[in-house]
Design a protein around this motif. Structure first.
Motif, PDB file in Angstrom:
ATOM      1  N   PRO A  70       0.808  -1.221   0.000  1.00 54.86           N
ATOM      2  CA  PRO A  70       0.000   0.000   0.000  1.00 54.86           C
ATOM      3  C   PRO A  70       0.840   1.270   0.000  1.00 54.86           C
ATOM      4  O   PRO A  70       1.903   1.318   0.620  1.00 54.86           O
ATOM      5  N   VAL A  71       0.340   2.253  -0.708  1.00 50.15           N
ATOM      6  CA  VAL A  71       0.919   3.591  -0.710  1.00 50.15           C
ATOM      7  C   VAL A  71      -0.240   4.561  -0.505  1.00 50.15           C
ATOM      8  O   VAL A  71      -1.142   4.632  -1.327  1.00 50.15           O
ATOM      9  N   VAL A  72      -0.211   5.261   0.605  1.00 57.44           N
ATOM     10  CA  VAL A  72      -1.256   6.232   0.907  1.00 57.44           C
ATOM     11  C   VAL A  72      -0.565   7.547   1.219  1.00 57.44           C
ATOM     12  O   VAL A  72       0.242   7.630   2.140  1.00 57.44           O
ATOM     13  N   THR A  73      -0.893   8.556   0.436  1.00 63.07           N
ATOM     14  CA  THR A  73      -0.299   9.873   0.654  1.00 63.07           C
ATOM     15  C   THR A  73      -1.290  10.772   1.376  1.00 63.07           C
ATOM     16  O   THR A  73      -2.483  10.465   1.467  1.00 63.07           O
ATOM     17  N   GLU A  74      -0.802  11.886   1.863  1.00 59.68           N
ATOM     18  CA  GLU A  74      -1.677  12.864   2.523  1.00 59.68           C
ATOM     19  C   GLU A  74      -2.752  13.341   1.562  1.00 59.68           C
ATOM     20  O   GLU A  74      -3.876  13.617   1.962  1.00 59.68           O
ATOM     21  N   PHE A  75      -2.424  13.418   0.287  1.00 64.27           N
ATOM     22  CA  PHE A  75      -3.353  13.921  -0.719  1.00 64.27           C
ATOM     23  C   PHE A  75      -4.591  13.049  -0.875  1.00 64.27           C
ATOM     24  O   PHE A  75      -5.690  13.544  -1.048  1.00 64.27           O
ATOM     25  N   ASP A  76      -4.402  11.709  -0.804  1.00 66.68           N
ATOM     26  CA  ASP A  76      -5.525  10.813  -1.121  1.00 66.68           C
ATOM     27  C   ASP A  76      -5.924   9.875   0.005  1.00 66.68           C
ATOM     28  O   ASP A  76      -6.678   8.943  -0.206  1.00 66.68           O
ATOM     29  N   LYS A  77      -5.480  10.129   1.232  1.00 68.89           N
ATOM     30  CA  LYS A  77      -5.742   9.181   2.307  1.00 68.89           C
ATOM     31  C   LYS A  77      -7.217   9.024   2.650  1.00 68.89           C
ATOM     32  O   LYS A  77      -7.624   8.007   3.182  1.00 68.89           O
ATOM     33  N   ALA A  78      -8.040   9.987   2.301  1.00 71.16           N
ATOM     34  CA  ALA A  78      -9.464   9.894   2.605  1.00 71.16           C
ATOM     35  C   ALA A  78     -10.167   8.840   1.754  1.00 71.16           C
ATOM     36  O   ALA A  78     -11.187   8.304   2.152  1.00 71.16           O
ATOM     37  N   VAL A  79      -9.611   8.530   0.585  1.00 72.04           N
ATOM     38  CA  VAL A  79     -10.276   7.591  -0.318  1.00 72.04           C
ATOM     39  C   VAL A  79      -9.442   6.359  -0.661  1.00 72.04           C
ATOM     40  O   VAL A  79      -9.932   5.455  -1.328  1.00 72.04           O
ATOM     41  N   THR A  80      -8.212   6.299  -0.221  1.00 72.65           N
ATOM     42  CA  THR A  80      -7.331   5.196  -0.582  1.00 72.65           C
ATOM     43  C   THR A  80      -7.285   4.152   0.525  1.00 72.65           C
ATOM     44  O   THR A  80      -6.978   4.456   1.676  1.00 72.65           O
ATOM     45  N   GLU A  81      -7.579   2.912   0.157  1.00 66.96           N
ATOM     46  CA  GLU A  81      -7.515   1.775   1.086  1.00 66.96           C
ATOM     47  C   GLU A  81      -6.049   1.387   1.248  1.00 66.96           C
ATOM     48  O   GLU A  81      -5.388   1.046   0.264  1.00 66.96           O
ATOM     49  N   GLY A  82      -5.558   1.434   2.451  1.00 66.15           N
ATOM     50  CA  GLY A  82      -4.154   1.118   2.682  1.00 66.15           C
ATOM     51  C   GLY A  82      -3.928   0.155   3.823  1.00 66.15           C
ATOM     52  O   GLY A  82      -2.821   0.047   4.335  1.00 66.15           O
ATOM     53  N   SER A  83      -4.947  -0.588   4.216  1.00 68.36           N
ATOM     54  CA  SER A  83      -4.798  -1.471   5.376  1.00 68.36           C
ATOM     55  C   SER A  83      -4.270  -2.862   5.020  1.00 68.36           C
ATOM     56  O   SER A  83      -3.934  -3.630   5.906  1.00 68.36           O
ATOM     57  N   TYR A  84      -4.199  -3.182   3.737  1.00 67.79           N
ATOM     58  CA  TYR A  84      -3.730  -4.510   3.327  1.00 67.79           C
ATOM     59  C   TYR A  84      -2.205  -4.608   3.425  1.00 67.79           C
ATOM     60  O   TYR A  84      -1.507  -3.595   3.524  1.00 67.79           O
ATOM     61  N   SER A  85      -1.694  -5.822   3.384  1.00 70.44           N
ATOM     62  CA  SER A  85      -0.251  -6.057   3.465  1.00 70.44           C
ATOM     63  C   SER A  85       0.394  -6.143   2.085  1.00 70.44           C
ATOM     64  O   SER A  85       1.475  -5.602   1.864  1.00 70.44           O
ATOM     65  N   PHE A  86      -0.248  -6.866   1.161  1.00 68.31           N
ATOM     66  CA  PHE A  86       0.250  -7.049  -0.199  1.00 68.31           C
ATOM     67  C   PHE A  86      -0.908  -7.031  -1.174  1.00 68.31           C
ATOM     68  O   PHE A  86      -2.021  -7.433  -0.834  1.00 68.31           O
ATOM     69  N   SER A  87      -0.605  -6.630  -2.384  1.00 66.61           N
ATOM     70  CA  SER A  87      -1.530  -6.880  -3.483  1.00 66.61           C
ATOM     71  C   SER A  87      -0.727  -7.551  -4.587  1.00 66.61           C
ATOM     72  O   SER A  87       0.476  -7.327  -4.723  1.00 66.61           O
TER      73      SER A  87
END
Length: 129
Positions: A70-87
């Protein structure tokens, strides 16, 4: 740089820099899987699943494989799912090839040897329209 050189270089750059949105994908079937580790801070388990995902790339019907985190930036953290370990995103020429992947011995071995590592798996399959 003189004006003539600038114009020549700018024209060459515009030919090379084709916007991504103008490019049509050739991916016919995408199998995208998200994994949540049971013990995300356990390095040995993390490394085991990562290597197992890499080993899946040996299955011949896979045309492209992308293993990510996962990559979650300050810009998109409201809509980006970042709780997973791998995709892992696997690309196939067809749904039939994806079915062959699912029953391939290496895929079955992957599940058998690694299912104890994850607490959740979510799969998204899509075909080109």
């Amino acid at each position: 740089m003189d004006r003539r050189s600038f114009v020549k270089n700018a024209a060459a750059a515009s030919v090379v820099a084709t916007p991504l949105m103008e490019q049509e994908t050739k991916f016919q079937f995408v199998h995208h899987v998200f994994f949540w580790l049971k013990n995300p801070d356990n390095k040995a388990e993390h490394d085991q699943l990562l290597q197992a995902l890499r080993d899946l790339r040996k299955i011949p019907v896979i045309k492209h494989a992308h293993i990510g985190k996962p990559v979650v930036t300050e810009f998109d953290k409201a809509v980006t799912e970042g709780s997973y370990s791998f995709s892992v995103m696997l690309v196939f020429d067809s749904a039939k090839d994806e079915e062959a992947y699912l029953v391939h011995p290496l895929h079955k071995e992957f599940g058998k040897n690694n299912h104890h590592l994850w607490k959740k798996v979510v799969v998204y399959d899509s075909s080109l329209i």
